[in-house]
Design a protein around this motif. Sequence first.
Motif, PDB file in Angstrom:
ATOM      1  N   GLY A 171       0.786  -1.222   0.000  1.00 52.79           N
ATOM      2  CA  GLY A 171       0.000   0.000   0.000  1.00 52.79           C
ATOM      3  C   GLY A 171       0.818   1.271   0.000  1.00 52.79           C
ATOM      4  N   LEU A 172       2.139   1.188   0.194  1.00 53.36           N
ATOM      5  CA  LEU A 172       2.948   2.399   0.266  1.00 53.36           C
ATOM      6  C   LEU A 172       3.262   2.927  -1.130  1.00 53.36           C
ATOM      7  N   PRO A 173       3.082   4.217  -1.359  1.00 52.12           N
ATOM      8  CA  PRO A 173       3.233   4.779  -2.714  1.00 52.12           C
ATOM      9  C   PRO A 173       4.617   4.584  -3.312  1.00 52.12           C
ATOM     10  N   ILE A 174       5.643   4.420  -2.481  1.00 58.68           N
ATOM     11  CA  ILE A 174       6.997   4.354  -3.016  1.00 58.68           C
ATOM     12  C   ILE A 174       7.194   3.158  -3.947  1.00 58.68           C
ATOM     13  N   ARG A 175       6.351   2.105  -3.769  1.00 59.07           N
ATOM     14  CA  ARG A 175       6.556   0.877  -4.546  1.00 59.07           C
ATOM     15  C   ARG A 175       6.396   1.127  -6.040  1.00 59.07           C
ATOM     16  N   HIS A 176       5.653   2.178  -6.410  1.00 58.80           N
ATOM     17  CA  HIS A 176       5.412   2.436  -7.828  1.00 58.80           C
ATOM     18  C   HIS A 176       6.664   2.912  -8.558  1.00 58.80           C
ATOM     19  N   VAL A 177       7.612   3.474  -7.822  1.00 62.47           N
ATOM     20  CA  VAL A 177       8.813   3.994  -8.493  1.00 62.47           C
ATOM     21  C   VAL A 177      10.028   3.109  -8.248  1.00 62.47           C
ATOM     22  N   LEU A 178       9.855   1.980  -7.519  1.00 67.07           N
ATOM     23  CA  LEU A 178      11.009   1.128  -7.216  1.00 67.07           C
ATOM     24  C   LEU A 178      11.683   0.591  -8.479  1.00 67.07           C
ATOM     25  N   PRO A 179      10.949   0.112  -9.466  1.00 63.12           N
ATOM     26  CA  PRO A 179      11.641  -0.357 -10.680  1.00 63.12           C
ATOM     27  C   PRO A 179      12.461   0.744 -11.338  1.00 63.12           C
ATOM     28  N   GLN A 180      11.884   1.943 -11.433  1.00 64.81           N
ATOM     29  CA  GLN A 180      12.615   3.057 -12.031  1.00 64.81           C
ATOM     30  C   GLN A 180      13.846   3.409 -11.204  1.00 64.81           C
ATOM     31  N   LEU A 181      13.693   3.403  -9.869  1.00 57.83           N
ATOM     32  CA  LEU A 181      14.804   3.755  -9.001  1.00 57.83           C
ATOM     33  C   LEU A 181      15.951   2.756  -9.135  1.00 57.83           C
ATOM     34  N   LEU A 182      15.642   1.459  -9.109  1.00 62.79           N
ATOM     35  CA  LEU A 182      16.680   0.439  -9.213  1.00 62.79           C
ATOM     36  C   LEU A 182      17.374   0.514 -10.574  1.00 62.79           C
ATOM     37  N   GLY A 238       5.796   9.832   4.639  1.00 60.48           N
ATOM     38  CA  GLY A 238       4.812   8.772   4.760  1.00 60.48           C
ATOM     39  C   GLY A 238       4.701   7.866   3.559  1.00 60.48           C
ATOM     40  N   THR A 239       5.542   8.086   2.535  1.00 60.90           N
ATOM     41  CA  THR A 239       5.438   7.257   1.330  1.00 60.90           C
ATOM     42  C   THR A 239       6.258   5.983   1.427  1.00 60.90           C
ATOM     43  N   GLY A 240       7.143   5.877   2.443  1.00 62.15           N
ATOM     44  CA  GLY A 240       7.905   4.657   2.644  1.00 62.15           C
ATOM     45  C   GLY A 240       9.336   4.704   2.165  1.00 62.15           C
ATOM     46  N   LYS A 241       9.831   5.883   1.827  1.00 57.76           N
ATOM     47  CA  LYS A 241      11.182   5.955   1.266  1.00 57.76           C
ATOM     48  C   LYS A 241      12.247   5.519   2.271  1.00 57.76           C
ATOM     49  N   THR A 242      12.005   5.768   3.594  1.00 58.40           N
ATOM     50  CA  THR A 242      13.018   5.448   4.591  1.00 58.40           C
ATOM     51  C   THR A 242      13.136   3.954   4.832  1.00 58.40           C
ATOM     52  N   THR A 243      12.046   3.223   4.752  1.00 58.44           N
ATOM     53  CA  THR A 243      12.063   1.795   5.114  1.00 58.44           C
ATOM     54  C   THR A 243      11.911   0.848   3.929  1.00 58.44           C
ATOM     55  N   VAL A 244      11.173   1.245   2.902  1.00 60.54           N
ATOM     56  CA  VAL A 244      10.927   0.352   1.776  1.00 60.54           C
ATOM     57  C   VAL A 244      12.126   0.303   0.827  1.00 60.54           C
ATOM     58  N   VAL A 245      12.711   1.452   0.543  1.00 59.54           N
ATOM     59  CA  VAL A 245      13.795   1.506  -0.440  1.00 59.54           C
ATOM     60  C   VAL A 245      15.005   0.678  -0.019  1.00 59.54           C
TER      61      VAL A 245
END
Length: 801
Positions: A4-15, A31-38
């Motif tokens: 549910g965290l918005p950051i997941r949508h840009v993970l492929p682009q980021l990697l 609150g988008t999850g950049k600190t823990t999800v990335v």
Amino acid sequence: MPDGLPIRHVLPQLLSTLDRHGSAVLTAPPGTGKTTVVPLALAEAGLRVLVAEPRRLAVRAAARRMGVSYTIRGERHTGANPMVEVVTTGVLLQRLQRDQELSGVDAVVLDECHERHLDADTALAFLLDVRDTLRPDLRLLATSATADAGPWSELVGGPVVAATGVTHPVETVWAPPPKPVAPPHGLRVDPALLSHVAAVVRRALAEHDGDVLCFLPGVGEIGRVAAMLTDVLTGVLTGDVELLQVHGQAPARVQDAVLSPGTARRVVLATSVAESSLTVPGVRVVVDSGLAREPRTDHARGLGSLTTVRVSRASADQRAGRAGREAPGVVYRCWAAADHERLADHSRPEIALADLTGFALQAACWGTPDASGLALLDPPPAAAMSAAVRTLRVLGALDDSSRVTSRGRRMALAGVHPRLARALLDLGPRAAEVVALLSEPPPRDAPDDLVELWRTARRGGTPYAARWRQETRRLQRVATEGDRPRTHDDALAGAVVALAFPERVARRRGGGYLMASGTQAQLADGSRLHDAEWLAVAVADRPTGSASARVRQAVVIDEATARLAVTATVEDEVTWRVPPGGRRGDVSARRVERLGAIELSATPLKDADVRAAILHGLRTEEVLTWTKAAIELRDRLAFCHRAVGDPWPSMDALADLADQWLEPELSRARRRADLERIDVATALRRLIPWSERLDAVAPERIEVPSGSRVRVDYSGEQPVLAVKLQEVFGWQEAPRIAGVPVLVHLLSPAGRPLAVTADLASFWRDAYRSVRAEMRGRYPRHPWPDDPLTAPPTRRTKNRS
């Protein structure tokens, strides 16, 4: 990984971006999850990740949520996932100094880079250098909660990846105080504002559901607002509301509690530590006091302090965003909408405000003593760097060429300010307890006697004491034992402070103290240290507008300890000296021993050359005895210079001409009294050019028609001749001296002014008749003829004419 965290949508682009460029900037709202999800996503891609956070509170929170290891100063925790470790930026700097290649690390995430902490800026500069020279394979990701990432992208050499996320609406309620409050001044915050903030918290509790997060500038303000809320929390809302106080010194259990969902409704009073890097669950309401604390450094006096400032608009937006991380929320801003428009766009970076001694040592150890080779968004201010380098030389960390010494490298790895590291290395493990006291902010109610605070910490039983013991153990491992003498507590504490802050060694003078730096210092009223002859000042600041420093913490020392910290100097001093509180100076010829600005002893010098001091006295004070004759002669010479010029000398710089007119008296003078006895009128005549005659150019007297020789006054811009009117009958034209018309003051028989003129003909023709009409009845025994141009001039009355 939470879907549910918005950051997941840009993970492929980021990697993909990191694979192609090796570096990137990630922008994502709170609150988008950049600190823990990335970091976990990078670890799943097979990378060993090091995450750097600006605050210890954020390190613990992020590591706990990810289930990974973390390291902060003096504390290490091993998590279940070995691929990710979270550290403070300070710990990252230590690792880079020990191992520039960062062996075993594939990627570094610098979180919350927009906050512009000095350690974070420095770490990023070092990492960029590492990528350019040693580890081109090292992935580098800078993350920011703000969208203004252009400068960061240019700095790191990688593109921006933006995550928009779901933004919950946050309603703004403008809640200014009902009456004007005083603006913040230094550390002082108007109590009326704090009372208003407490009232707004009560209002927020009544008007909205959810937890309340209230931002205040410091620990003291948190404590005062908490006290104001106690009656509400234990009265109207008994059992329903929990009050938490969150700041950098808060116990770990409190920090953990605030980051976990509560069982009751909560009011969280926090400093800026809760501004951007933490999600406090359950918060739907933010109350913002609008204030924050920034460092200030007085480089000239070597004093640092915190000051209260208004938040920037960027910080205010970050704070408001806390209310909308999980659901729609509301922010109560304790200022008016019109005032909001006058706030600065962004807070100033720490590098522009802070003491740069630690930064300068890190840069020197890295091989760039002036930091010119570092990739920084903002260069360090030249004055601050210069002051830092001077301090490091005094501490022995840099040599005269500003190269780091072996001692300086050990100091850099101690994990404390270089000043404290110096004391630790000099005094060994026993100094660790005192250094630990000085490496953390003291409790709000700490006494100004450092030894008393030390004894309190030893007794334990408080979160502060627990942190102190933990830091002491770490520092004891850092220090190495040597053949250092055993000393009692007071002496050891004094030695630590004196070695760490040699310019703050102070000796009693008058009603206060004089530091070795030359700064005056004052103890608080009622201090137990008032009877001390010598102090080593650990903490001091200078209130805004005050000439003296205010001692916050100190320890009593003796002269021997002062000499241990500050090198004594002996010099012959010949000066023109004005005693403290006095106005009349005199020649002072002494051999003086000093510790910095502190005078230890002085013995007279009998045969010193005092000429320079005498000349200084002549330039800065009215030392000579100016008789009436001397003043009149000076005025005549000044007129000659104005009217004729060279070779007549100017009287505006007599002290600069002393060699010409005060010899041989000047050579014989040894003190003020000798100068006061000089015959100034006789000495001034030495300035008359040999080719000129003073009486020919500026006569002392002028003969008037009555035969009287009247003295000329040269004190003004124009020569003045004051003469009785009856003595100038028949005089149709005023005389000239050196081409300058004489201003004639016509006097009554009693010597009072009747008229002032440089045009006698005009006076006789136009003004004399009215003067005659007024005066002849008052002075009937004196002549007042109808025709003054044909009447004989006289000094006498009618009866004697």
